[in-house]
Design a protein around this motif. Structure first.
Motif, mmCIF file in Angstrom:
data_model
loop_
_atom_site.group_PDB
_atom_site.id
_atom_site.type_symbol
_atom_site.label_atom_id
_atom_site.label_comp_id
_atom_site.label_asym_id
_atom_site.label_seq_id
_atom_site.Cartn_x
_atom_site.Cartn_y
_atom_site.Cartn_z
ATOM 1 N N LYS A 4 0.843 -1.180 0.000
ATOM 2 C CA LYS A 4 0.000 0.000 0.000
ATOM 3 C C LYS A 4 0.880 1.231 0.000
ATOM 4 O O LYS A 4 1.915 1.263 0.667
ATOM 5 C CB LYS A 4 -0.909 0.001 1.237
ATOM 6 C CG LYS A 4 -1.909 1.141 1.257
ATOM 7 C CD LYS A 4 -2.838 1.035 2.453
ATOM 8 C CE LYS A 4 -3.826 2.190 2.484
ATOM 9 N NZ LYS A 4 -4.762 2.101 3.630
ATOM 10 N N THR A 5 0.476 2.228 -0.724
ATOM 11 C CA THR A 5 1.241 3.476 -0.749
ATOM 12 C C THR A 5 0.553 4.525 0.120
ATOM 13 O O THR A 5 -0.676 4.517 0.258
ATOM 14 C CB THR A 5 1.367 4.016 -2.186
ATOM 15 O OG1 THR A 5 0.065 4.229 -2.727
ATOM 16 C CG2 THR A 5 2.133 3.026 -3.057
ATOM 17 N N TYR A 6 1.366 5.363 0.721
ATOM 18 C CA TYR A 6 0.846 6.408 1.606
ATOM 19 C C TYR A 6 1.417 7.749 1.186
ATOM 20 O O TYR A 6 2.604 7.865 0.882
ATOM 21 C CB TYR A 6 1.248 6.135 3.058
ATOM 22 C CG TYR A 6 0.750 4.826 3.603
ATOM 23 C CD1 TYR A 6 -0.472 4.745 4.265
ATOM 24 C CD2 TYR A 6 1.522 3.666 3.489
ATOM 25 C CE1 TYR A 6 -0.926 3.541 4.782
ATOM 26 C CE2 TYR A 6 1.079 2.460 3.994
ATOM 27 C CZ TYR A 6 -0.154 2.404 4.646
ATOM 28 O OH TYR A 6 -0.585 1.206 5.154
ATOM 29 N N SER A 7 0.593 8.746 1.237
ATOM 30 C CA SER A 7 1.074 10.095 0.973
ATOM 31 C C SER A 7 1.745 10.636 2.226
ATOM 32 O O SER A 7 1.536 10.139 3.335
ATOM 33 C CB SER A 7 -0.087 11.011 0.579
ATOM 34 O OG SER A 7 -0.945 11.218 1.692
ATOM 35 N N ASN A 8 2.549 11.656 2.058
ATOM 36 C CA ASN A 8 3.185 12.296 3.212
ATOM 37 C C ASN A 8 2.118 12.810 4.187
ATOM 38 O O ASN A 8 2.256 12.705 5.410
ATOM 39 C CB ASN A 8 4.060 13.456 2.738
ATOM 40 C CG ASN A 8 4.967 13.972 3.836
ATOM 41 O OD1 ASN A 8 6.017 13.408 4.101
ATOM 42 N ND2 ASN A 8 4.557 15.056 4.501
ATOM 43 N N GLU A 9 1.032 13.338 3.637
ATOM 44 C CA GLU A 9 -0.058 13.863 4.467
ATOM 45 C C GLU A 9 -0.703 12.754 5.296
ATOM 46 O O GLU A 9 -1.020 12.948 6.480
ATOM 47 C CB GLU A 9 -1.110 14.525 3.572
ATOM 48 C CG GLU A 9 -2.250 15.164 4.356
ATOM 49 C CD GLU A 9 -3.281 15.811 3.447
ATOM 50 O OE1 GLU A 9 -4.213 16.438 3.982
ATOM 51 O OE2 GLU A 9 -3.162 15.687 2.209
ATOM 52 N N GLU A 10 -0.899 11.557 4.685
ATOM 53 C CA GLU A 10 -1.500 10.432 5.415
ATOM 54 C C GLU A 10 -0.616 9.971 6.564
ATOM 55 O O GLU A 10 -1.103 9.673 7.660
ATOM 56 C CB GLU A 10 -1.752 9.266 4.458
ATOM 57 C CG GLU A 10 -2.925 9.461 3.522
ATOM 58 C CD GLU A 10 -3.060 8.299 2.558
ATOM 59 O OE1 GLU A 10 -4.147 7.711 2.511
ATOM 60 O OE2 GLU A 10 -2.069 7.973 1.862
ATOM 61 N N GLU A 12 1.650 11.769 8.185
ATOM 62 C CA GLU A 12 1.629 12.804 9.214
ATOM 63 C C GLU A 12 0.327 12.777 10.019
ATOM 64 O O GLU A 12 0.335 12.907 11.241
ATOM 65 C CB GLU A 12 1.812 14.188 8.587
ATOM 66 C CG GLU A 12 3.237 14.514 8.183
ATOM 67 C CD GLU A 12 4.115 14.860 9.389
ATOM 68 O OE1 GLU A 12 3.587 15.024 10.507
ATOM 69 O OE2 GLU A 12 5.342 14.958 9.195
#
Length: 203
Positions: A4-10, A12
């Protein structure tokens, strides 16, 4: 396992806990013993329920983990009353000195051993062994806790010494057969008073 990929915002938002924010979200009355003089403290749920009898609060990180993390801040001479769990409970000292005491019987008058540990020391307590601990410093002190995973509100947890149950009841605090706190009618007022006494904001 699917990646699964996560954004920097997720990351944080959902996976980072910053102490400057966490320290304002303490739980002043997390357990039935928290109202008893000598056992008053602030609890912080970081991951998992950390054995809370109070079902009002959510941990800082809600994503399921195979362990549970919390913190405790207590004034001098205060800490959790005599109890046990059906799983391993470990504590890492962040500040100050802490006295841990234990025994196989549920009577706090029949303690079989004790030790004092300091900053960066760790104690791991086996299932079924009754234990209590207190801040042995002359100022507020912090502990970091690590617990094995366990089911929430499926039975009494913590398992308190009968003396502690009786003492908590004298202050109007009880827990049901599932380990959930039965709150007195003036719980909100008591919670605010305890938060003020221990100098912390409350949700």
């Amino acid at each position: 396992m699917e990646k699964k990929t996560y954004s920097n915002e997720e990351i944080e938002k959902n996976w980072v806990v910053r102490f400057d924010e966490l320290k304002h979200n303490a739980i002043p009355l997390m357990f039935i013993d928290s109202i008893i003089p000598g056992h008053q403290r602030l609890n912080y749920a970081i991951i998992g329920d950390t054995a809370s009898e109070n079902d009002t609060y959510s941990p800082a990180i809600t994503e399921p983990h195979n362990f549970q993390l919390g913190m405790v801040k207590a004034p001098p001479g205060n800490g959790p009353a005599y109890h046990t769990h059906e799983y391993i409970e470990s504590f890492f000292v962040l500040t100050g000195k802490w006295r841990f005491y234990w025994g196989h019987e549920n009577d706090p008058e029949k303690v079989e051993g004790e030790t004092i540990i300091g900053q960066w020391d760790l104690i791991s307590l086996p299932p079924g062994l009754f234990r209590g601990f207190e801040n042995a410093s002359d100022e507020d002190a912090w502990l970091f806790s690590i617990l094995e995973p366990h089911k929430v509100f499926s039975g009494r947890d913590p398992i308190w010494s009968p003396q502690i149950v009786k003492h908590a009841a004298e202050h109007g605090f009880h827990s049901d057969e599932n380990g959930k706190m039965i709150k007195p009618e003036n719980f909100s007022e008591l919670e605010k008073q305890m938060a003020e006494k221990l100098r912390v904001g409350v949700k």
